[in-house]
Design a protein around this motif. Structure first.
Motif, mmCIF file in Angstrom:
data_model
loop_
_atom_site.group_PDB
_atom_site.id
_atom_site.type_symbol
_atom_site.label_atom_id
_atom_site.label_comp_id
_atom_site.label_asym_id
_atom_site.label_seq_id
_atom_site.Cartn_x
_atom_site.Cartn_y
_atom_site.Cartn_z
ATOM 1 N N PHE A 1 13.815 7.751 -33.129
ATOM 2 C CA PHE A 1 12.504 7.097 -33.200
ATOM 3 C C PHE A 1 11.536 7.911 -34.045
ATOM 4 O O PHE A 1 10.802 7.361 -34.880
ATOM 5 C CB PHE A 1 11.934 6.898 -31.796
ATOM 6 C CG PHE A 1 10.513 6.405 -31.803
ATOM 7 C CD1 PHE A 1 10.239 5.075 -32.075
ATOM 8 C CD2 PHE A 1 9.453 7.265 -31.560
ATOM 9 C CE1 PHE A 1 8.926 4.606 -32.104
ATOM 10 C CE2 PHE A 1 8.142 6.816 -31.587
ATOM 11 C CZ PHE A 1 7.878 5.480 -31.859
ATOM 12 N N SER A 2 11.530 9.231 -33.849
ATOM 13 C CA SER A 2 10.631 10.088 -34.620
ATOM 14 C C SER A 2 10.948 10.012 -36.112
ATOM 15 O O SER A 2 10.039 10.049 -36.951
ATOM 16 C CB SER A 2 10.731 11.535 -34.136
ATOM 17 O OG SER A 2 10.268 11.651 -32.807
ATOM 18 N N SER A 3 12.232 9.911 -36.456
ATOM 19 C CA SER A 3 12.611 9.785 -37.862
ATOM 20 C C SER A 3 12.037 8.514 -38.470
ATOM 21 O O SER A 3 11.453 8.537 -39.567
ATOM 22 C CB SER A 3 14.137 9.796 -38.002
ATOM 23 O OG SER A 3 14.686 11.033 -37.622
ATOM 24 N N LEU B 1 5.981 22.986 -38.550
ATOM 25 C CA LEU B 1 5.241 23.366 -37.342
ATOM 26 C C LEU B 1 4.521 22.174 -36.711
ATOM 27 O O LEU B 1 4.560 21.987 -35.491
ATOM 28 C CB LEU B 1 4.230 24.461 -37.677
ATOM 29 C CG LEU B 1 4.773 25.850 -38.005
ATOM 30 C CD1 LEU B 1 3.663 26.738 -38.537
ATOM 31 C CD2 LEU B 1 5.417 26.475 -36.766
ATOM 32 N N GLN B 2 3.828 21.386 -37.540
ATOM 33 C CA GLN B 2 2.928 20.361 -37.014
ATOM 34 C C GLN B 2 3.614 19.029 -36.766
ATOM 35 O O GLN B 2 3.194 18.278 -35.872
ATOM 36 C CB GLN B 2 1.764 20.151 -37.999
ATOM 37 C CG GLN B 2 0.696 19.187 -37.494
ATOM 38 C CD GLN B 2 -0.534 19.213 -38.362
ATOM 39 O OE1 GLN B 2 -1.034 20.275 -38.727
ATOM 40 N NE2 GLN B 2 -1.033 18.044 -38.710
ATOM 41 N N THR B 3 4.647 18.710 -37.549
ATOM 42 C CA THR B 3 5.308 17.421 -37.372
ATOM 43 C C THR B 3 6.698 17.575 -36.768
ATOM 44 O O THR B 3 6.989 17.002 -35.714
ATOM 45 C CB THR B 3 5.384 16.669 -38.713
ATOM 46 O OG1 THR B 3 4.056 16.394 -39.175
ATOM 47 C CG2 THR B 3 6.122 15.348 -38.552
ATOM 48 N N SER B 4 7.553 18.367 -37.401
ATOM 49 C CA SER B 4 8.944 18.463 -36.925
ATOM 50 C C SER B 4 9.019 19.031 -35.516
ATOM 51 O O SER B 4 9.496 18.366 -34.584
ATOM 52 C CB SER B 4 9.768 19.334 -37.883
ATOM 53 O OG SER B 4 9.798 18.798 -39.172
ATOM 54 N N GLY C 1 8.966 8.734 -40.990
ATOM 55 C CA GLY C 1 9.390 8.242 -42.295
ATOM 56 C C GLY C 1 8.449 7.152 -42.783
ATOM 57 O O GLY C 1 7.987 7.172 -43.934
ATOM 58 N N ALA C 2 8.139 6.202 -41.888
ATOM 59 C CA ALA C 2 7.195 5.133 -42.240
ATOM 60 C C ALA C 2 5.811 5.701 -42.510
ATOM 61 O O ALA C 2 5.111 5.280 -43.448
ATOM 62 C CB ALA C 2 7.137 4.101 -41.116
ATOM 63 N N GLY C 3 5.395 6.674 -41.695
ATOM 64 C CA GLY C 3 4.078 7.280 -41.878
ATOM 65 C C GLY C 3 3.974 8.029 -43.191
ATOM 66 O O GLY C 3 2.958 7.943 -43.896
ATOM 67 N N GLY D 1 7.743 17.289 -42.860
ATOM 68 C CA GLY D 1 8.055 17.233 -41.441
ATOM 69 C C GLY D 1 9.046 16.135 -41.115
ATOM 70 O O GLY D 1 9.955 16.309 -40.289
ATOM 71 N N ALA D 2 8.887 14.974 -41.764
ATOM 72 C CA ALA D 2 9.812 13.859 -41.550
ATOM 73 C C ALA D 2 11.216 14.219 -42.020
ATOM 74 O O ALA D 2 12.214 13.864 -41.367
ATOM 75 C CB ALA D 2 9.306 12.620 -42.284
#
Length: 298
Positions: A41-43, A79-82, A47-49, A195-196
């Motif tokens: 889901f995070s991917s 750090l902030q996204t992944s 990815g869309a973001g 991060g994505a």
């Protein structure tokens, strides 16, 4: 921008709407686990973001950051996204959405502590009091879960979310040290892109071959959290931060866990216990005290 500068009422309306959307996003993050793994889901979400933010950068003709900043943007992205959302999404399998939002938004307390060490900021009596009150809030939530015999998975999940908050705080300090001269929308777009990529790499290793259900609900969760709550809301947020001071902006984000608690109780039937309410109140009060400037500083 000129309209925001002239009409402060519009600024506060946008802040209110954005924090509602961010609070609601916690419910969708939790609900998405019925259709796919947390990393998958995070991917899709980031990815869309990232694609949306890169389109905004292209439309606004912001351009690419200088090559000397790419390594720093990669570190911030990790750090902030992944790290933050890999830990949060994994923890949401065991921890309620409302409680998770409160724990993650303890980030300003960790930022204040790190700022003393790495930015040379002074740890004033006001900040010490605020940090102590916030820590009492965290211990109220975590400690009570231990005493009432909460499952180890829930406690581990809560610790993972606090680690995510610390990672978010580290990224804030790193941003101040390395890339704060770049346009904020540029930083947001490229850190989310990197991060994505990190999240996708972990997903391919950890959840390759696991079932993914695409339907109206799951696609809505991805697009809402990725395009609206992540890309577009952050774009508007950066515009808002150019017309309000950082302290006001930081304190206003405390509306997010409040809305997260409300939506999770209303839509997910999560139990809003007295312990969560008391602990949340301590954390919010502590952050307000930490972030509030004295009249001489103002």
């Amino acid at each position: 921008m000129s309209l925001l500068q002239k009409r402060k009422s519009l600024v506060w309306l946008l802040i209110f709407l954005i924090t509602i959307l961010w609070g609601y996003a916690w419910v969708l993050m939790k609900a998405s686990l019925d259709y796919m793994g947390p990393f998958t889901f995070s991917s899709f979400r980031f990815g869309a973001g990232a694609v949306t933010l890169m389109l905004i950068v292209w439309i606004w003709k912001v351009g690419l950051p200088p090559k000397t900043y790419w390594r720093h943007l990669m570190i911030i992205g990790v750090l902030q996204t992944s790290i933050v959302f890999l830990l949060v999404m994994f923890a949401l399998r065991f921890v309620e959405a409302g409680k998770s939002s409160v724990l993650l938004y303890s980030m300003p307390m960790w930022s204040s502590l790190l700022a003393v060490r790495f930015l040379g900021e002074k740890l004033t009596r006001r900040k010490i009091i605020g940090l102590l009150i916030g820590m009492i809030g965290l211990l109220t939530i975590l400690g009570w879960d231990i005493w009432i015999g909460q499952s180890p998975e829930v406690i581990i999940g809560e610790i993972l979310i606090i680690l995510a908050a610390i990672s978010w705080a580290i990224s804030n300090i790193y941003y101040r040290l390395k890339v704060q001269n770049l346009p904020q929308i540029q930083v947001s777009a490229f850190q989310m892109l990197f991060g994505a990529i990190g999240i996708v790499a972990v997903t391919l290793v950890m959840e390759w071959g696991e079932p993914v259900v695409f339907n109206v609900h799951s696609i809505y969760y991805i697009l809402f959290t990725g395009v609206l709550a992540s890309a577009l809301c952050f774009t508007v947020w950066f515009m808002i931060m150019s017309v309000v001071d950082m302290v006001t902006a930081t304190i206003s984000t405390l509306l997010v866990p409040i809305f997260g608690l409300m939506f999770s109780t209303w839509l997910l039937d999560e139990v809003l216990t007295t312990t969560i309410l008391i602990g949340s109140a301590f954390i919010i009060i502590g952050i307000v005290i930490v972030q509030k400037k004295n009249p001489r500083q103002q």
